[in-house]
Enzyme design. Sequence first.
Site, PDB file in Angstrom:
ATOM      1  N   ILE A 161      -3.425  -7.011  -7.078  1.00  0.00           N
ATOM      2  CA  ILE A 161      -4.571  -7.568  -7.812  1.00  0.00           C
ATOM      3  C   ILE A 161      -5.636  -6.522  -8.116  1.00  0.00           C
ATOM      4  O   ILE A 161      -6.500  -6.740  -8.953  1.00  0.00           O
ATOM      5  CB  ILE A 161      -5.214  -8.775  -7.083  1.00  0.00           C
ATOM      6  CG1 ILE A 161      -5.744  -8.372  -5.711  1.00  0.00           C
ATOM      7  CG2 ILE A 161      -4.237  -9.939  -6.988  1.00  0.00           C
ATOM      8  CD1 ILE A 161      -6.652  -9.429  -5.088  1.00  0.00           C
TER       9      ILE A 161
ATOM     10  N   ASN B 206       0.923   0.908   4.786  1.00  0.00           N
ATOM     11  CA  ASN B 206      -0.187   1.081   5.712  1.00  0.00           C
ATOM     12  C   ASN B 206       0.091   0.243   6.956  1.00  0.00           C
ATOM     13  O   ASN B 206       0.583  -0.877   6.853  1.00  0.00           O
ATOM     14  CB  ASN B 206      -1.500   0.634   5.068  1.00  0.00           C
ATOM     15  CG  ASN B 206      -1.831   1.450   3.834  1.00  0.00           C
ATOM     16  OD1 ASN B 206      -1.607   2.653   3.790  1.00  0.00           O
ATOM     17  ND2 ASN B 206      -2.367   0.796   2.829  1.00  0.00           N
TER      18      ASN B 206
ATOM     19  N   GLY C 268      -5.174   1.779   7.540  1.00  0.00           N
ATOM     20  CA  GLY C 268      -5.638   1.255   6.263  1.00  0.00           C
ATOM     21  C   GLY C 268      -5.033  -0.078   5.865  1.00  0.00           C
ATOM     22  O   GLY C 268      -5.182  -0.509   4.728  1.00  0.00           O
ATOM     23  N   GLN C 269      -4.355  -0.750   6.789  1.00  0.00           N
ATOM     24  CA  GLN C 269      -3.745  -2.041   6.469  1.00  0.00           C
ATOM     25  C   GLN C 269      -4.823  -3.115   6.388  1.00  0.00           C
ATOM     26  O   GLN C 269      -5.582  -3.303   7.332  1.00  0.00           O
ATOM     27  CB  GLN C 269      -2.698  -2.406   7.528  1.00  0.00           C
ATOM     28  CG  GLN C 269      -1.926  -3.659   7.196  1.00  0.00           C
ATOM     29  CD  GLN C 269      -0.841  -3.969   8.226  1.00  0.00           C
ATOM     30  OE1 GLN C 269      -0.735  -3.320   9.258  1.00  0.00           O
ATOM     31  NE2 GLN C 269      -0.045  -4.978   7.935  1.00  0.00           N
TER      32      GLN C 269
ATOM     33  N   HIS D  69       3.911  -4.899   4.038  1.00  0.00           N
ATOM     34  CA  HIS D  69       4.047  -4.785   2.585  1.00  0.00           C
ATOM     35  C   HIS D  69       4.178  -3.331   2.178  1.00  0.00           C
ATOM     36  O   HIS D  69       3.570  -2.441   2.752  1.00  0.00           O
ATOM     37  CB  HIS D  69       2.894  -5.469   1.847  1.00  0.00           C
ATOM     38  CG  HIS D  69       1.523  -5.020   2.213  1.00  0.00           C
ATOM     39  ND1 HIS D  69       0.907  -5.379   3.398  1.00  0.00           N
ATOM     40  CD2 HIS D  69       0.630  -4.256   1.544  1.00  0.00           C
ATOM     41  CE1 HIS D  69      -0.309  -4.855   3.439  1.00  0.00           C
ATOM     42  NE2 HIS D  69      -0.502  -4.152   2.325  1.00  0.00           N
TER      43      HIS D  69
ATOM     44  N   HIS E  81       3.687  -0.765  -0.862  1.00  0.00           N
ATOM     45  CA  HIS E  81       3.068  -0.499  -2.161  1.00  0.00           C
ATOM     46  C   HIS E  81       3.995   0.417  -2.948  1.00  0.00           C
ATOM     47  O   HIS E  81       4.444   1.443  -2.427  1.00  0.00           O
ATOM     48  CB  HIS E  81       1.735   0.247  -1.994  1.00  0.00           C
ATOM     49  CG  HIS E  81       0.640  -0.544  -1.387  1.00  0.00           C
ATOM     50  ND1 HIS E  81      -0.329  -1.166  -2.139  1.00  0.00           N
ATOM     51  CD2 HIS E  81       0.329  -0.783  -0.085  1.00  0.00           C
ATOM     52  CE1 HIS E  81      -1.189  -1.762  -1.334  1.00  0.00           C
ATOM     53  NE2 HIS E  81      -0.812  -1.553  -0.083  1.00  0.00           N
TER      54      HIS E  81
END
Length: 123
Positions: free
Chosen positions: A38, A97, A103-104, A110, A112
Amino acid sequence: MTHPHKHDPDCLFCKIAAGQIPSRKVHEDEQVLAFHDIDPWAPVHFLVIPKEHIPSMAAVDGTHAALLGHMMTLAPKLAAEQGCNPYPEGGFRLVINTGDEGGQEIHHLHLHVIGGPRPWKKG
């Protein structure tokens, strides 16, 4: 082997995988869902998530090997379909991450997939 019944009713990505929250789908099969980020960092930026709720890479074990292999081998195919230029001049980045310090932001595993012509917003 994934267990589709294993989900967290409070998890954003579990809700997306269940179809309770809409997403711009890239791919879906029995094991995973891929959808556009998003807040993309690059011309191509989508996520590949397992339908099973796995909080992070820190929670995986040998039983997840086939699932992780599926995610990783699916990424190049989907990256090309979404507009990443061919290797070696083109390419893409794969980022997972893990944990707050890693940085999650959403605690559901997931991947990226980020690519396309530079410069990128981040990275």
